[in-house]
Design an enzyme around this catalytic site. Structure first.
Site, PDB file in Angstrom:
ATOM      1  N   ASN A  12      12.653 -32.873  -8.686  1.00 55.98           N
ATOM      2  CA  ASN A  12      11.835 -33.009 -10.718  1.00 55.98           C
ATOM      3  C   ASN A  12      11.936 -34.650 -10.850  1.00 55.98           C
ATOM      4  O   ASN A  12      13.230 -34.503 -10.499  1.00 55.98           O
ATOM      5  CB  ASN A  12      12.846 -32.402 -11.368  1.00 55.98           C
ATOM      6  CG  ASN A  12      13.588 -32.127 -12.642  1.00 55.98           C
ATOM      7  OD1 ASN A  12      11.932 -33.172 -13.234  1.00 55.98           O
ATOM      8  ND2 ASN A  12      13.833 -32.626 -13.807  1.00 55.98           N
ATOM      9  N   LYS A  14      11.191 -35.921 -13.405  1.00 57.18           N
ATOM     10  CA  LYS A  14      11.226 -35.961 -15.062  1.00 57.18           C
ATOM     11  C   LYS A  14      10.843 -37.806 -15.058  1.00 57.18           C
ATOM     12  O   LYS A  14      10.942 -38.107 -14.968  1.00 57.18           O
ATOM     13  CB  LYS A  14      13.778 -36.262 -15.211  1.00 57.18           C
ATOM     14  CG  LYS A  14      14.218 -35.814 -14.199  1.00 57.18           C
ATOM     15  CD  LYS A  14      15.951 -35.464 -14.862  1.00 57.18           C
ATOM     16  CE  LYS A  14      16.558 -34.322 -13.746  1.00 57.18           C
ATOM     17  NZ  LYS A  14      17.756 -34.539 -14.491  1.00 57.18           N
ATOM     18  N   HIS A  99      14.166 -26.397 -18.774  1.00 59.69           N
ATOM     19  CA  HIS A  99      14.997 -27.375 -17.977  1.00 59.69           C
ATOM     20  C   HIS A  99      15.590 -27.663 -19.135  1.00 59.69           C
ATOM     21  O   HIS A  99      15.903 -27.938 -20.713  1.00 59.69           O
ATOM     22  CB  HIS A  99      14.501 -28.765 -17.723  1.00 59.69           C
ATOM     23  CG  HIS A  99      15.117 -29.337 -16.963  1.00 59.69           C
ATOM     24  ND1 HIS A  99      16.054 -30.630 -17.367  1.00 59.69           N
ATOM     25  CD2 HIS A  99      15.905 -29.584 -15.847  1.00 59.69           C
ATOM     26  CE1 HIS A  99      17.112 -30.504 -16.626  1.00 59.69           C
ATOM     27  NE2 HIS A  99      16.410 -30.144 -15.507  1.00 59.69           N
ATOM     28  N   GLU A 101      17.482 -29.990 -19.823  1.00 51.73           N
ATOM     29  CA  GLU A 101      17.961 -31.560 -21.062  1.00 51.73           C
ATOM     30  C   GLU A 101      16.401 -30.957 -21.477  1.00 51.73           C
ATOM     31  O   GLU A 101      16.083 -31.679 -23.348  1.00 51.73           O
ATOM     32  CB  GLU A 101      16.798 -32.924 -20.309  1.00 51.73           C
ATOM     33  CG  GLU A 101      17.956 -33.040 -18.961  1.00 51.73           C
ATOM     34  CD  GLU A 101      17.308 -33.838 -17.936  1.00 51.73           C
ATOM     35  OE1 GLU A 101      16.459 -34.058 -17.704  1.00 51.73           O
ATOM     36  OE2 GLU A 101      18.176 -33.725 -16.810  1.00 51.73           O
ATOM     37  N   GLU A 169      20.732 -24.096 -13.058  1.00 53.45           N
ATOM     38  CA  GLU A 169      20.808 -25.480 -12.767  1.00 53.45           C
ATOM     39  C   GLU A 169      22.479 -25.652 -13.879  1.00 53.45           C
ATOM     40  O   GLU A 169      22.527 -25.793 -15.192  1.00 53.45           O
ATOM     41  CB  GLU A 169      19.792 -26.884 -12.911  1.00 53.45           C
ATOM     42  CG  GLU A 169      19.260 -26.483 -12.521  1.00 53.45           C
ATOM     43  CD  GLU A 169      18.293 -27.848 -12.364  1.00 53.45           C
ATOM     44  OE1 GLU A 169      18.240 -28.708 -11.181  1.00 53.45           O
ATOM     45  OE2 GLU A 169      17.740 -28.289 -13.666  1.00 53.45           O
ATOM     46  N   GLY A 175      23.379 -34.375 -12.858  1.00 58.77           N
ATOM     47  CA  GLY A 175      23.114 -36.195 -12.738  1.00 58.77           C
ATOM     48  C   GLY A 175      24.658 -36.822 -12.365  1.00 58.77           C
ATOM     49  O   GLY A 175      24.821 -37.748 -13.184  1.00 58.77           O
ATOM     50  N   SER A 214      23.029 -31.948  -9.175  1.00 57.56           N
ATOM     51  CA  SER A 214      23.471 -33.584  -7.999  1.00 57.56           C
ATOM     52  C   SER A 214      23.539 -33.138  -6.661  1.00 57.56           C
ATOM     53  O   SER A 214      24.001 -33.144  -5.140  1.00 57.56           O
ATOM     54  CB  SER A 214      24.901 -33.059  -8.126  1.00 57.56           C
ATOM     55  OG  SER A 214      25.374 -33.670  -9.599  1.00 57.56           O
TER      56      SER A 214
HETATM   57  P1  PGA Z   1      19.695 -33.744 -10.295  1.00 60.00           P
HETATM   58  O1  PGA Z   1      18.864 -33.048 -11.289  1.00 60.00           O
HETATM   59  O2  PGA Z   1      19.529 -34.159  -8.787  1.00 60.00           O
HETATM   60  O3  PGA Z   1      19.587 -35.341 -10.636  1.00 60.00           O
HETATM   61  O4  PGA Z   1      21.682 -33.802 -10.676  1.00 60.00           O
HETATM   62  C1  PGA Z   1      18.101 -31.686 -11.379  1.00 60.00           C
HETATM   63  C2  PGA Z   1      17.521 -31.209 -11.927  1.00 60.00           C
HETATM   64  O5  PGA Z   1      17.629 -31.725 -13.377  1.00 60.00           O
HETATM   65  O6  PGA Z   1      16.490 -30.801 -11.914  1.00 60.00           O
END
Ligand code: PGA
Length: 252
Positions: A12, A14, A99, A101, A169, A175, A214
């Site tokens: 992803n 983003k 997601h 976010e 997640e 992140g 992560s």
């Molecule tokens: P990350 O993001 O691997 O940077 O923690 C994962 C995600 O939000 O899909």
């Protein structure tokens, strides 16, 4: 991982990537060799501006290209939005919906995520439905209840092993470099599998459940070995082809 489910490692991107990132897509496609393709599905979800480019850069390989969100309607007066049909037309074969976010930044509810997953299927896309608890919810002991509620509320009735992937997640792990233990991940994936079984019976056994948050080359081994973990949804580490391919190679 299970004999009946082919692992999936999805990236992803983003809101990252300009046209010169096409080289990273090509490097991932080039690195997705026969040995890897025999073991694991790979999907990269770049920003929508790079979808068509990504499709061209990967057309010599089995790398799948997906999008990060879609509108629930097929077309209409929705300035700035993109329909699942448009994403499919650009060459996407999958789309991430729900997601955390988007749930946070755009106030997306389970009901909206459900409609977006149905929109994905209407356009022939696989839906990657994301769920996960916040840190406060985990500390309050509500993790399993929150995730079960999100799966019940976000996964539509027409789900099949082919059109649905669930991504667990934990919001606090995205992140941050924080990762739950493999035991914690296996427990939550067990809860998700049980909810899917309630809804879909034997078909649930074929539905893939990814872990995300992560995931890096050096922690993927422990996570992917956990029960009911059928792959990973990778954010930051998917932006560099060498890291993303190193994560995929955990399956060799
Ligand atoms: P990350 O993001 O691997 O940077 O923690 C994962 C995600 O939000 O899909």
């Amino acid at each position: 991982m299970s004999a009946e489910r082919r692992p999936l490692v999805a990236g992803n991107w983003k809101m990252n990537g300009l046209r010169d990132s096409a080289a990273e897509i090509r490097a991932i496609a080039d690195g997705y060799d026969a040995a890897l393709a025999a073991r694991v599905d790979l999907l990269i979800c770049p920003p929508a501006t790079l979808l068509a480019t990504a499709v061209v850069e990967s057309d010599h390989s089995a790398l799948r290209i997906g999008a990060q969100d879609c509108h629930m309607k097929a077309s209409g007066a929705h300035t700035g939005d993109l329909s699942a049909e448009m994403l499919a037309d650009a060459g996407a074969t999958a789309v991430i919906v729900g997601h955390s976010e988007r749930r946070a930044d755009h106030h997306e509810s389970d009901e909206m995520v459900w409609e977006k997953a149905e929109a994905a299927w209407r356009a022939g896309l696989m839906a990657v439905v994301c769920v996960g608890e916040t840190e406060a919810q985990r500390q309050a002991g509500h993790c399993h209840a929150v995730v079960a509620r999100q799966v019940r509320g976000s996964v539509p009735d027409a789900a099949t092993p082919e059109n649905l992937v669930v991504a667990y997640e934990p919001v606090w792990a995205i992140g941050t470099g924080l990762v739950p233990t493999a035991e914690d991940v296996a427990e939550v994936h067990g809860v998700i599998r049980a909810v899917l079984k309630e809804r879909f019976g034997a078909a649930a056994q074929g539905m893939r459940i990814l872990y995300g948050g992560s995931v890096k080359p050096d922690n993927v081994g422990a996570l992917l070995g956990a029960a009911d973990v059928d792959g990973a949804l990778v954010g930051g580490a998917s932006l560099k082809s060498s890291d993303f391919l190193a994560i995929a190679r955990a399956y060799l």
